[in-house]
Design an enzyme around this catalytic site. Structure first.
Site, PDB file in Angstrom:
ATOM      1  N   MET A   1     -44.659 112.181 -29.887  1.00 21.58           N
ATOM      2  CA  MET A   1     -45.725 113.321 -30.335  1.00 21.58           C
ATOM      3  C   MET A   1     -46.945 113.314 -29.797  1.00 21.58           C
ATOM      4  SD  MET A   1     -44.876 112.616 -34.426  1.00 21.58           S
ATOM      5  CE  MET A   1     -45.975 113.982 -35.045  1.00 21.58           C
TER       6      MET A   1
ATOM      7  N   GLY B   1     -49.308 118.286 -29.687  1.00 25.04           N
ATOM      8  CA  GLY B   1     -49.129 119.637 -29.634  1.00 25.04           C
ATOM      9  C   GLY B   1     -48.148 120.155 -30.683  1.00 25.04           C
TER      10      GLY B   1
ATOM     11  N   CYS C   1     -43.715 111.778 -14.934  1.00 23.00           N
ATOM     12  CA  CYS C   1     -43.855 111.376 -16.597  1.00 23.00           C
ATOM     13  C   CYS C   1     -42.602 111.566 -17.279  1.00 23.00           C
ATOM     14  CB  CYS C   1     -45.058 112.220 -16.813  1.00 23.00           C
ATOM     15  SG  CYS C   1     -45.643 111.418 -18.527  1.00 23.00           S
TER      16      CYS C   1
ATOM     17  N   CYS D   1     -52.792 115.943 -16.745  1.00 23.61           N
ATOM     18  CA  CYS D   1     -53.557 115.228 -17.912  1.00 23.61           C
ATOM     19  C   CYS D   1     -54.443 114.366 -17.297  1.00 23.61           C
ATOM     20  CB  CYS D   1     -52.734 114.444 -18.886  1.00 23.61           C
ATOM     21  SG  CYS D   1     -51.730 113.186 -18.087  1.00 23.61           S
TER      22      CYS D   1
END
Length: 363
Positions: free
Chosen positions: A8, A11, A102, A200
């Protein structure tokens, strides 16, 4: 009852994925991965994922759903597997895709490993893609999502058979507006939250400044030259430029020119016309094959060399289990070393790898 760990991000997509997972009857827990410290990014932004406010949004949704919620600190792994790779790629003259790294090293390796430690049967994410099992071969397949505008199969090409067998994408057969509608019906705090757009850990988009700040290194200036080696001006360090770039060169030129090559040994950025950017032949390495294991014949596919690009016809010539030569039928613009080339057979991902050795870009 099967158990599912939902990644989670805070978003709307991952929140609805958690809702649908619980609704489908899985014993569900929510998890947010803390991937970096605030001082690493250096700048706060609402356009990224993984911020403190995102953690609070994810926690609120988990509370609404009545599921356990945890924050796992993976910042050390993230620095090693994503940030360091990002920096090393730029230093080598490549343009990396940290979102793919990622997914590969964090969500579907590190998080899945943690899920196994917690006896979870599946890891769930809010990606728009579909996993199917082929009855004939028994292999798990990765398929484009129903929502073509949101399809994320490109960034998931590295999923292995073991990972595909233990991942769920509840949004794969939905459109984005359906996702938002469910979030609004459930009263989720993030139902109309903006999409995360930036990397990010570089929320202001200034990759070069981040790299300089993170490494403490100085990347020396050098020459901009044209295709004939004529000096056009001075650049501000090789890490600032990528293939196809036109803006931000800081040159007064009589007509638009684009970054066509980078000569790392000479510390030169080679500029040319837009027409000079088109190439057809290159190699890919570190290939992950999905539809079959290591083909030893030429493949007729459609290929994409960037996320937003339409797939185009190409031939793949396997050179080894993890390396291949790709030839587009029609030249493509700005094929960039370090980016991903993903191969498709209609709706299905055949495999993909990292672009290297673009013909005509070598020094």
């Amino acid at each position: 009852m099967e158990k599912a760990l939902v990644a989670m991000s805070g978003g709307v997509d991952s929140s609805v994925a958690a809702y649908l997972t619980k609704k489908a009857g899985y014993e569900t827990i929510g998890v947010t991965m803390k991937l970096y410290e605030n001082e690493t990014a250096g700048v706060c932004s609402d356009k990224t994922c993984c911020s403190l406010s995102d953690i609070e949004d994810a926690r609120n949704v988990a509370f609404d759903l009545g599921i356990p919620y945890y924050v796992f600190n993976f910042s050390g792994d993230f620095e090693k597997e994503v940030i360091d790779r990002f920096i090393h790629a730029y230093e080598a003259g490549e343009t990396p895709n940290p979102c793919i790294d990622c997914n590969r090293y964090m969500k579907f390796e590190r998080l899945m490993e943690r899920g196994r430690e917690l006896n979870q049967d599946y890891v769930v994410t809010g990606h728009y893609a579909i996993v199917e099992k082929d009855a004939g071969s028994g292999r798990f397949l990765l398929k484009k999502s129903v929502d073509r505008h949101k399809d994320q199969s490109y960034v998931l090409y590295s999923l292995t058979q073991e990972q595909l067998a233990h991942v769920l994408f509840p949004l794969g057969r939905m459109c984005k507006e359906e996702t938002r509608q469910i979030a609004e019906e459930q009263g989720f705090v993030n139902a109309r939250k903006h999409e995360s757009q930036d990397i990010c850990f570089v929320p202001d988009g200034d990759y070069a400044a981040f790299i300089r700040r993170f490494t403490g290194k100085v990347y020396p200036p050098g020459d901009f030259v044209d295709q004939n080696g004529n000096v056009l001006g001075r650049h501000k360090g090789m890490i600032r430029y990528t293939i196809g770039q036109r803006k931000g060169l800081g040159l007064a030129l009589p007509h638009p020119m684009y970054v066509c090559r980078k000569d790392m040994e000479k510390n030169q950025v080679i500029l040319g016309e837009n027409s000079d950017l088109f190439r057809s032949v290159f190699e890919i390495e570190n290939i992950n094959w999905i539809t079959e294991a290591s083909p030893n014949r030429d493949l007729q596919v459609e290929a994409k060399v960037r996320y937003s690009q339409k797939a185009s016809p190409a031939v793949v010539h396997p050179l080894s289990e993890t390396r291949a030569r790709v030839e587009f039928r029609e030249p493509q613009r700005a094929i960039t070393p370090g980016q991903a080339c993903v191969l498709y057979d209609g709706e299905y991902v055949v495999g993909g790898g990292t672009i290297v050795n673009v013909e005509g870009q070598d020094s």
